[in-house]
Design a protein around this motif. Structure first.
Motif, PDB file in Angstrom:
ATOM      1  N   GLU A  39       0.921  -1.166  -0.197  1.00 58.05           N
ATOM      2  CA  GLU A  39       0.083  -0.483   0.001  1.00 58.05           C
ATOM      3  C   GLU A  39       1.319   1.120  -0.601  1.00 58.05           C
ATOM      4  OE1 GLU A  39      -3.978   2.466   1.692  1.00 58.05           O
ATOM      5  OE2 GLU A  39      -3.160   0.335   2.702  1.00 58.05           O
ATOM      6  N   LEU A  40       0.633   1.600  -0.980  1.00 59.38           N
ATOM      7  CA  LEU A  40       1.528   3.482  -0.797  1.00 59.38           C
ATOM      8  C   LEU A  40       0.331   4.363  -0.186  1.00 59.38           C
ATOM      9  CD1 LEU A  40       3.170   3.094  -4.473  1.00 59.38           C
ATOM     10  CD2 LEU A  40       3.850   3.522  -2.274  1.00 59.38           C
ATOM     11  N   PRO A  41       0.278   5.264   0.693  1.00 59.93           N
ATOM     12  CA  PRO A  41      -0.599   6.557   1.367  1.00 59.93           C
ATOM     13  C   PRO A  41      -0.404   7.522  -0.093  1.00 59.93           C
ATOM     14  CG  PRO A  41       1.372   5.782   2.765  1.00 59.93           C
ATOM     15  CD  PRO A  41       1.638   5.167   1.423  1.00 59.93           C
ATOM     16  N   ALA A  42      -1.708   8.050   0.283  1.00 67.41           N
ATOM     17  CA  ALA A  42      -2.328   9.318  -1.098  1.00 67.41           C
ATOM     18  C   ALA A  42      -0.762  10.087  -1.268  1.00 67.41           C
ATOM     19  CB  ALA A  42      -3.517   9.966  -0.585  1.00 67.41           C
ATOM     20  N   GLY A  43      -0.989  10.468  -2.186  1.00 68.86           N
ATOM     21  CA  GLY A  43       0.897  11.318  -2.578  1.00 68.86           C
ATOM     22  C   GLY A  43       2.476  10.417  -2.628  1.00 68.86           C
ATOM     23  N   VAL A  44       1.607   9.429  -2.106  1.00 67.26           N
ATOM     24  CA  VAL A  44       3.231   8.421  -1.742  1.00 67.26           C
ATOM     25  C   VAL A  44       3.649   8.350  -3.603  1.00 67.26           C
ATOM     26  CG1 VAL A  44       4.631   6.733  -0.789  1.00 67.26           C
ATOM     27  CG2 VAL A  44       3.358   8.922  -0.025  1.00 67.26           C
ATOM     28  N   SER A  45       4.974   7.768  -3.597  1.00 62.20           N
ATOM     29  CA  SER A  45       5.494   6.608  -4.696  1.00 62.20           C
ATOM     30  C   SER A  45       6.131   6.171  -3.954  1.00 62.20           C
ATOM     31  CB  SER A  45       6.012   8.106  -5.543  1.00 62.20           C
ATOM     32  OG  SER A  45       7.052   7.244  -6.505  1.00 62.20           O
ATOM     33  N   VAL A  46       6.797   5.355  -4.727  1.00 64.79           N
ATOM     34  CA  VAL A  46       8.140   4.147  -4.343  1.00 64.79           C
ATOM     35  C   VAL A  46       9.350   5.428  -4.961  1.00 64.79           C
ATOM     36  CG1 VAL A  46       9.924   2.861  -5.801  1.00 64.79           C
ATOM     37  CG2 VAL A  46       6.804   1.825  -4.822  1.00 64.79           C
ATOM     38  N   PRO A  47      10.255   5.658  -3.956  1.00 68.44           N
ATOM     39  CA  PRO A  47      11.259   6.975  -4.129  1.00 68.44           C
ATOM     40  C   PRO A  47      11.930   6.512  -4.833  1.00 68.44           C
ATOM     41  CG  PRO A  47      11.879   5.714  -2.356  1.00 68.44           C
ATOM     42  CD  PRO A  47      10.883   4.650  -3.465  1.00 68.44           C
ATOM     43  N   PHE A  48      12.382   5.735  -6.154  1.00 70.27           N
ATOM     44  CA  PHE A  48      13.384   4.982  -7.088  1.00 70.27           C
ATOM     45  C   PHE A  48      12.801   4.324  -8.723  1.00 70.27           C
ATOM     46  CE2 PHE A  48      13.474   1.768  -4.341  1.00 70.27           C
ATOM     47  CZ  PHE A  48      12.982   0.689  -4.561  1.00 70.27           C
ATOM     48  N   VAL A  49      13.408   4.518 -10.050  1.00 67.81           N
ATOM     49  CA  VAL A  49      13.086   3.879 -10.807  1.00 67.81           C
ATOM     50  C   VAL A  49      13.924   2.340 -10.582  1.00 67.81           C
ATOM     51  CG1 VAL A  49      12.376   3.979 -13.452  1.00 67.81           C
ATOM     52  CG2 VAL A  49      11.788   5.793 -11.763  1.00 67.81           C
ATOM     53  N   HIS A  50      12.884   1.572 -11.402  1.00 70.28           N
ATOM     54  CA  HIS A  50      13.800   0.205 -11.206  1.00 70.28           C
ATOM     55  C   HIS A  50      13.436  -0.618 -12.585  1.00 70.28           C
ATOM     56  CE1 HIS A  50      10.611  -1.823  -8.997  1.00 70.28           C
ATOM     57  NE2 HIS A  50      10.854  -2.267  -9.099  1.00 70.28           N
ATOM     58  N   ALA A  51      14.353  -1.788 -12.973  1.00 72.33           N
ATOM     59  CA  ALA A  51      14.401  -2.886 -13.584  1.00 72.33           C
ATOM     60  C   ALA A  51      14.747  -4.152 -12.550  1.00 72.33           C
ATOM     61  CB  ALA A  51      14.813  -2.139 -14.848  1.00 72.33           C
ATOM     62  N   HIS A  52      14.546  -5.534 -13.877  1.00 74.83           N
ATOM     63  CA  HIS A  52      15.093  -6.098 -13.574  1.00 74.83           C
ATOM     64  C   HIS A  52      15.819  -6.708 -14.024  1.00 74.83           C
ATOM     65  CE1 HIS A  52      12.357  -6.972  -9.409  1.00 74.83           C
ATOM     66  NE2 HIS A  52      11.919  -6.114 -10.098  1.00 74.83           N
ATOM     67  N   LYS A  53      16.870  -8.360 -14.146  1.00 71.84           N
ATOM     68  CA  LYS A  53      17.789  -8.475 -14.438  1.00 71.84           C
ATOM     69  C   LYS A  53      17.137 -10.209 -14.639  1.00 71.84           C
ATOM     70  CE  LYS A  53      21.286  -7.855 -11.122  1.00 71.84           C
ATOM     71  NZ  LYS A  53      22.048  -8.693 -10.293  1.00 71.84           N
ATOM     72  N   ARG A  54      16.064 -11.358 -13.959  1.00 69.90           N
ATOM     73  CA  ARG A  54      15.517 -11.981 -14.872  1.00 69.90           C
ATOM     74  C   ARG A  54      14.023 -12.117 -14.268  1.00 69.90           C
ATOM     75  NH1 ARG A  54      19.009 -17.055 -13.022  1.00 69.90           N
ATOM     76  NH2 ARG A  54      16.999 -18.013 -13.272  1.00 69.90           N
ATOM     77  N   ASN A  55      13.385 -11.438 -13.602  1.00 72.49           N
ATOM     78  CA  ASN A  55      11.607 -11.282 -13.451  1.00 72.49           C
ATOM     79  C   ASN A  55      10.921 -10.082 -13.492  1.00 72.49           C
ATOM     80  OD1 ASN A  55      12.575 -13.401 -11.456  1.00 72.49           O
ATOM     81  ND2 ASN A  55      12.683 -12.157  -9.620  1.00 72.49           N
ATOM     82  N   GLU A  56       9.583 -11.025 -14.327  1.00 74.77           N
ATOM     83  CA  GLU A  56       8.830  -9.935 -14.595  1.00 74.77           C
ATOM     84  C   GLU A  56       7.741 -10.007 -13.549  1.00 74.77           C
ATOM     85  OE1 GLU A  56       6.869 -12.023 -18.359  1.00 74.77           O
ATOM     86  OE2 GLU A  56       5.604 -13.101 -16.311  1.00 74.77           O
ATOM     87  N   GLU A  57       6.874  -8.584 -13.578  1.00 76.01           N
ATOM     88  CA  GLU A  57       6.511  -8.433 -12.717  1.00 76.01           C
ATOM     89  C   GLU A  57       4.651  -8.293 -13.159  1.00 76.01           C
ATOM     90  OE1 GLU A  57       8.399  -6.432  -8.962  1.00 76.01           O
ATOM     91  OE2 GLU A  57       7.872  -5.048 -10.937  1.00 76.01           O
ATOM     92  N   VAL A  58       4.004  -8.476 -12.070  1.00 82.25           N
ATOM     93  CA  VAL A  58       2.525  -8.535 -12.471  1.00 82.25           C
ATOM     94  C   VAL A  58       1.741  -7.960 -11.430  1.00 82.25           C
ATOM     95  CG1 VAL A  58       0.319  -9.467 -13.124  1.00 82.25           C
ATOM     96  CG2 VAL A  58       2.224 -10.527 -13.725  1.00 82.25           C
ATOM     97  N   TYR A  59       1.479  -6.624 -11.531  1.00 84.19           N
ATOM     98  CA  TYR A  59       0.610  -5.669 -10.350  1.00 84.19           C
ATOM     99  C   TYR A  59      -1.111  -6.026 -10.504  1.00 84.19           C
ATOM    100  CZ  TYR A  59       5.419  -3.680  -9.228  1.00 84.19           C
ATOM    101  OH  TYR A  59       6.382  -3.051  -9.250  1.00 84.19           O
TER     102      TYR A  59
END
Length: 132
Positions: A39-59
């Motif tokens: 959970e991200l509170p209102a107005g909050v962001s993950v503080p960095f941009v990232h990628a992965h070496k091997r893993n795909e992600e599903v949100y």
């Protein structure tokens, strides 16, 4: 409820609406995926941009709304949306300024799935009490 059997493990997280971030790897002894509830509170962001070496992600967006940044493109997301990102995709997620966002993130190694449930499931003799 927490219970472990020969081929399963369960845990109780309680009220999911009151949790911040929960990573289920150790709790469920996962061996093929990484799953987290976030959970991200209102107005909050993950503080960095990232990628992965091997893993795909599903949100899987459970509630709220926000924005995704993927490879320089930004777009809105909201309850019910599902987003898959290749490992190399440069990503970041933010909650809307007015509402928090709750989501499940599932990571698996890209291209590791050898068959889907339809071809993997096999009938067995066991029968639960509700199947007469």
């Amino acid at each position: 409820m927490e219970k472990t059997g020969k081929n399963y493990k369960t845990v109780s997280l309680g009220n999911i609406k009151e949790l911040g971030r929960v990573v289920l790897n150790e709790q469920l002894s996962l061996t093929g995926s990484e799953i987290s509830i976030n959970e991200l509170p209102a107005g909050v962001s993950v503080p960095f941009v990232h990628a992965h070496k091997r893993n795909e992600e599903v949100y899987v967006i459970l509630s709220g709304k926000g924005r995704f940044y993927i490879d320089g493109e930004e777009f809105a997301i909201e309850t019910g949306d599902v987003v898959r990102i290749d490992p190399a995709g440069e990503r970041c997620i933010a909650a809307d300024p007015e509402t928090s966002i709750r989501f499940i993130c599932i990571q698996t190694e890209a291209n590791s799935l050898v068959q889907f449930t339809q071809n993997d499931g096999i009938p067995v003799e066991g029968k639960p009490s509700w199947l007469n």
